[in-house]
Write a protein that holds these residues in place. Structure first.
Motif, PDB file in Angstrom:
ATOM      1  N   HIS A   3      -0.337   0.523 -11.265  1.00  0.00           N
ATOM      2  CA  HIS A   3       0.827  -0.723 -10.735  1.00  0.00           C
ATOM      3  C   HIS A   3       0.617  -0.315  -8.665  1.00  0.00           C
ATOM      4  CE1 HIS A   3       0.758  -3.209 -13.987  1.00  0.00           C
ATOM      5  NE2 HIS A   3       1.594  -1.084 -14.473  1.00  0.00           N
ATOM      6  N   LYS A   4       0.768   0.970  -8.799  1.00  0.00           N
ATOM      7  CA  LYS A   4       0.996   1.465  -7.305  1.00  0.00           C
ATOM      8  C   LYS A   4      -0.525   0.437  -6.169  1.00  0.00           C
ATOM      9  CE  LYS A   4       0.966   5.505  -5.936  1.00  0.00           C
ATOM     10  NZ  LYS A   4       1.460   6.561  -5.703  1.00  0.00           N
ATOM     11  N   TYR A   7      -0.578  -2.625  -6.419  1.00  0.00           N
ATOM     12  CA  TYR A   7       0.045  -3.980  -5.258  1.00  0.00           C
ATOM     13  C   TYR A   7      -0.332  -3.031  -3.796  1.00  0.00           C
ATOM     14  CZ  TYR A   7       3.711  -4.598  -9.338  1.00  0.00           C
ATOM     15  OH  TYR A   7       4.048  -5.128  -9.701  1.00  0.00           O
ATOM     16  N   TRP A 135       6.154  -6.649  -2.849  1.00  0.00           N
ATOM     17  CA  TRP A 135       5.548  -5.485  -3.360  1.00  0.00           C
ATOM     18  C   TRP A 135       5.599  -3.816  -2.097  1.00  0.00           C
ATOM     19  CZ3 TRP A 135       0.632  -9.211  -5.730  1.00  0.00           C
ATOM     20  CH2 TRP A 135       0.962  -9.421  -6.570  1.00  0.00           C
ATOM     21  N   LYS A 138       8.813  -2.550  -3.045  1.00  0.00           N
ATOM     22  CA  LYS A 138       7.772  -1.695  -4.291  1.00  0.00           C
ATOM     23  C   LYS A 138       7.547  -0.353  -3.943  1.00  0.00           C
ATOM     24  CE  LYS A 138       6.962  -2.586  -8.585  1.00  0.00           C
ATOM     25  NZ  LYS A 138       6.803  -3.810 -10.511  1.00  0.00           N
ATOM     26  N   HIS A 139       6.344  -0.894  -3.200  1.00  0.00           N
ATOM     27  CA  HIS A 139       5.905   0.302  -2.502  1.00  0.00           C
ATOM     28  C   HIS A 139       6.429   1.421  -1.747  1.00  0.00           C
ATOM     29  CE1 HIS A 139       1.639   2.325  -1.926  1.00  0.00           C
ATOM     30  NE2 HIS A 139       2.105   2.806  -1.006  1.00  0.00           N
TER      31      HIS A 139
END
Length: 150
Positions: A3-4, A7, A135, A138-139
């Motif tokens: 997911h990283k 994103y 994001w 989040k990252h």
């Protein structure tokens, strides 16, 4: 793919789209600065600031477009994108609601859009900015947590 990685790729895509929007609109305004300033002079509530606005808006658009490509400043640029688009969208909505005359100050292809289409376009780009901000955080949190766990 993690997911990283997704994103990160989406944030890059959003940055590209925002850059294209801001460079296109800024260059269009600067190429026809006299027309842009004249249109701003006819706009309700901001006419007295037309000279400042006609130079400041394209300058800010170009600065934001540039900052989007430096990882260190990307989140700041995404916030700035959100604020600039949000301000313009709020202005459009106020004008649509309270004014009879609504001259368009946009240039190029975007000037062919109706005001409601402008609002939809701006909200779409605001969503991209907001997702990029969320994001990016989040990252950042993923990287921070990985560095502290090891």
């Amino acid at each position: 793919m993690s997911h990283k990685g997704i994103y990160s790729k989406l944030i890059t895509l959003f940055s590209l789209l925002l850059t294209l929007l801001f460079v296109y609109t800024a260059v269009s305004k600067l190429m026809h600065l006299d027309i842009f300033q004249l249109r701003v002079e006819r706009m309700p509530y901001i006419a007295s600031y037309a000279t400042v606005i006609s130079w400041a808006v394209p300058f800010v658009e170009l600065v934001i477009a540039g900052l989007l490509w430096f990882a260190r400043y990307r989140t700041l640029a995404l916030y700035a994108s959100l604020v600039l688009l949000g301000s313009f969208t709020t202005y459009i909505i106020i004008i649509l609601r309270y004014s009879n005359s609504i001259p368009c100050s946009c240039g190029g292809v975007i000037s062919a859009l109706g005001w409601k289409d402008h609002v939809i376009l701006n909200i779409s780009f605001m969503v991209l900015s907001l997702l990029g901000i969320l994001w990016s955080k989040k990252h950042y949190n993923i990287h921070t947590n990985q560095n502290t766990v090891q």
